[in-house]
Motif scaffolding. Structure first.
Motif, PDB file in Angstrom:
ATOM      1  N   TYR A  85       0.846  -1.194   0.000  1.00 31.58           N
ATOM      2  CA  TYR A  85       0.000   0.000   0.000  1.00 31.58           C
ATOM      3  C   TYR A  85       0.885   1.248   0.000  1.00 31.58           C
ATOM      4  CZ  TYR A  85      -4.208  -2.738   0.769  1.00 31.58           C
ATOM      5  OH  TYR A  85      -5.249  -3.620   0.621  1.00 31.58           O
ATOM      6  N   GLY A  86       0.302   2.334  -0.434  1.00 30.52           N
ATOM      7  CA  GLY A  86       1.056   3.568  -0.511  1.00 30.52           C
ATOM      8  C   GLY A  86       1.512   3.867  -1.919  1.00 30.52           C
ATOM      9  N   ILE A  87       0.685   3.514  -2.912  1.00 27.30           N
ATOM     10  CA  ILE A  87       1.005   3.850  -4.301  1.00 27.30           C
ATOM     11  C   ILE A  87       0.934   5.365  -4.467  1.00 27.30           C
ATOM     12  CG2 ILE A  87       0.246   3.628  -6.699  1.00 27.30           C
ATOM     13  CD1 ILE A  87      -0.880   0.895  -5.985  1.00 27.30           C
ATOM     14  N   HIS A  88       1.958   5.929  -5.080  1.00 29.88           N
ATOM     15  CA  HIS A  88       1.987   7.373  -5.334  1.00 29.88           C
ATOM     16  C   HIS A  88       1.501   7.643  -6.756  1.00 29.88           C
ATOM     17  CE1 HIS A  88       4.684   8.415  -1.828  1.00 29.88           C
ATOM     18  NE2 HIS A  88       4.832   7.101  -1.906  1.00 29.88           N
ATOM     19  N   ARG A  89       0.578   8.593  -6.900  1.00 33.09           N
ATOM     20  CA  ARG A  89       0.134   9.033  -8.217  1.00 33.09           C
ATOM     21  C   ARG A  89       0.190  10.557  -8.257  1.00 33.09           C
ATOM     22  NH1 ARG A  89      -5.653   7.274  -9.616  1.00 33.09           N
ATOM     23  NH2 ARG A  89      -6.171   8.820  -8.031  1.00 33.09           N
ATOM     24  N   LYS A  90       0.875  11.097  -9.283  1.00 38.27           N
ATOM     25  CA  LYS A  90       1.025  12.550  -9.384  1.00 38.27           C
ATOM     26  C   LYS A  90       0.592  13.028 -10.762  1.00 38.27           C
ATOM     27  CE  LYS A  90       5.467  12.765  -8.516  1.00 38.27           C
ATOM     28  NZ  LYS A  90       6.825  13.294  -8.192  1.00 38.27           N
ATOM     29  N   PRO A  91      -0.369  13.958 -10.836  1.00 35.01           N
ATOM     30  CA  PRO A  91      -0.606  14.624 -12.120  1.00 35.01           C
ATOM     31  C   PRO A  91       0.508  15.626 -12.379  1.00 35.01           C
ATOM     32  CG  PRO A  91      -2.133  15.444 -10.457  1.00 35.01           C
ATOM     33  CD  PRO A  91      -1.323  14.365  -9.808  1.00 35.01           C
ATOM     34  N   LEU A  92       1.011  15.644 -13.611  1.00 41.67           N
ATOM     35  CA  LEU A  92       2.159  16.483 -13.966  1.00 41.67           C
ATOM     36  C   LEU A  92       1.781  17.449 -15.083  1.00 41.67           C
ATOM     37  CD1 LEU A  92       4.810  13.633 -14.190  1.00 41.67           C
ATOM     38  CD2 LEU A  92       4.466  15.167 -12.260  1.00 41.67           C
ATOM     39  N   TRP A  93       2.039  18.718 -14.864  1.00 42.34           N
ATOM     40  CA  TRP A  93       1.832  19.751 -15.875  1.00 42.34           C
ATOM     41  C   TRP A  93       3.177  20.357 -16.251  1.00 42.34           C
ATOM     42  CZ3 TRP A  93      -2.873  20.862 -18.070  1.00 42.34           C
ATOM     43  CH2 TRP A  93      -3.997  20.308 -17.443  1.00 42.34           C
ATOM     44  N   LYS A  94       3.207  21.073 -17.345  1.00 38.38           N
ATOM     45  CA  LYS A  94       4.428  21.765 -17.770  1.00 38.38           C
ATOM     46  C   LYS A  94       4.087  23.243 -17.940  1.00 38.38           C
ATOM     47  CE  LYS A  94       7.316  19.659 -20.371  1.00 38.38           C
ATOM     48  NZ  LYS A  94       7.984  19.008 -21.533  1.00 38.38           N
ATOM     49  N   THR A  95       4.634  24.077 -17.052  1.00 37.09           N
ATOM     50  CA  THR A  95       4.296  25.503 -17.009  1.00 37.09           C
ATOM     51  C   THR A  95       5.566  26.331 -16.897  1.00 37.09           C
ATOM     52  OG1 THR A  95       2.257  24.933 -15.818  1.00 37.09           O
ATOM     53  CG2 THR A  95       2.911  27.254 -15.809  1.00 37.09           C
ATOM     54  N   LYS A  96       5.594  27.454 -17.596  1.00 37.30           N
ATOM     55  CA  LYS A  96       6.692  28.410 -17.445  1.00 37.30           C
ATOM     56  C   LYS A  96       6.123  29.684 -16.836  1.00 37.30           C
ATOM     57  CE  LYS A  96      10.450  30.775 -19.869  1.00 37.30           C
ATOM     58  NZ  LYS A  96      11.155  30.948 -21.148  1.00 37.30           N
ATOM     59  N   VAL A  97       6.717  30.121 -15.737  1.00 37.89           N
ATOM     60  CA  VAL A  97       6.284  31.346 -15.067  1.00 37.89           C
ATOM     61  C   VAL A  97       7.355  32.402 -15.259  1.00 37.89           C
ATOM     62  CG1 VAL A  97       5.611  32.404 -12.888  1.00 37.89           C
ATOM     63  CG2 VAL A  97       4.946  30.038 -13.369  1.00 37.89           C
TER      64      VAL A  97
END
Length: 200
Positions: free
Chosen positions: A14-26
């Motif tokens: 248990y403890g699966i990591h899921r991350k949504p990833l975006w690509k942004t330049k500020v």
């Protein structure tokens, strides 16, 4: 582009990591004002998981299965299909409205008010037009990237919906290596197995 499916073994911790990833330049001006430029219309996802137990017996060849899966892909060279344990299906999801001429509709799914395309359908899908179930192979076909193509365009103003399971198409991360550790006799573990969804 392989259609191998990531193996699901009971030793997955248990403890699966899921991350949504975006690509942004500020960009920040000298006065401190900021302008953000987004390069993606929908995110990629990244997973990290640990296999606490991988057995290596003839009856339970889980270690060989995971290692063989990784080697068939040659690490990061090829992609594979992954079923997220809690984000893998849609029910009566709207994918468009007919206009009498458009025959192609992209599968998509909504999650928390955000809608994104589904590009790796898994098995049988249910496609409806105005609430009426259509017949696969007769009324429509679905391509490998999730595009529904009708033989006859849905009539103007009719809702097109779908229900069914889906995969994420992914690629392994890191350094083309799989870290396998022998814990006890015939008991191995694999920590930090990481991969990321791909587009296109």
């Amino acid at each position: 582009m392989s259609n191998l499916v990531f193996p699901n073994y009971p030793g997955l911790a248990y403890g699966i990591h899921r991350k949504p990833l975006w690509k942004t330049k500020v960009q920040e001006s000298a006065s401190g004002n900021e302008i953000a430029i987004g390069y993606m219309s929908y995110p990629r996802y990244q997973w990290r998981m640990d296999f606490a137990v991988l057995r290596s017996t003839l009856a339970l060849p889980e270690l060989a299965g995971l290692q063989g899966f990784f080697n068939q892909l040659r690490g990061r060279v090829d992609t594979f299909l992954f079923t997220d344990p809690e984000d893998n299906s849609a029910t009566n999801q709207n994918i468009g409205t007919g206009n009498g001429s458009n025959k192609a509709f992209q599968l998509k799914r909504a999650l928390g008010g955000f809608t994104e395309p589904v590009t790796a359908p898994n098995g049988a899908q249910v496609i409806k037009v105005a609430g009426v179930t259509k017949t696969a192979g007769t009324d429509y076909s679905i391509g490998p990237t999730g595009i529904v193509l009708f033989g006859v365009a849905p009539a103007n103003g009719t809702a097109v919906t779908w229900s069914g399971p889906f995969y994420y198409r992914c690629r392994f991360l890191k350094d083309d290596a799989l870290d396998l550790v022998l814990q006890y006799l015939n008991i191995w573990e694999a920590k930090g197995v990481e991969f990321r969804s791909v587009k296109g």
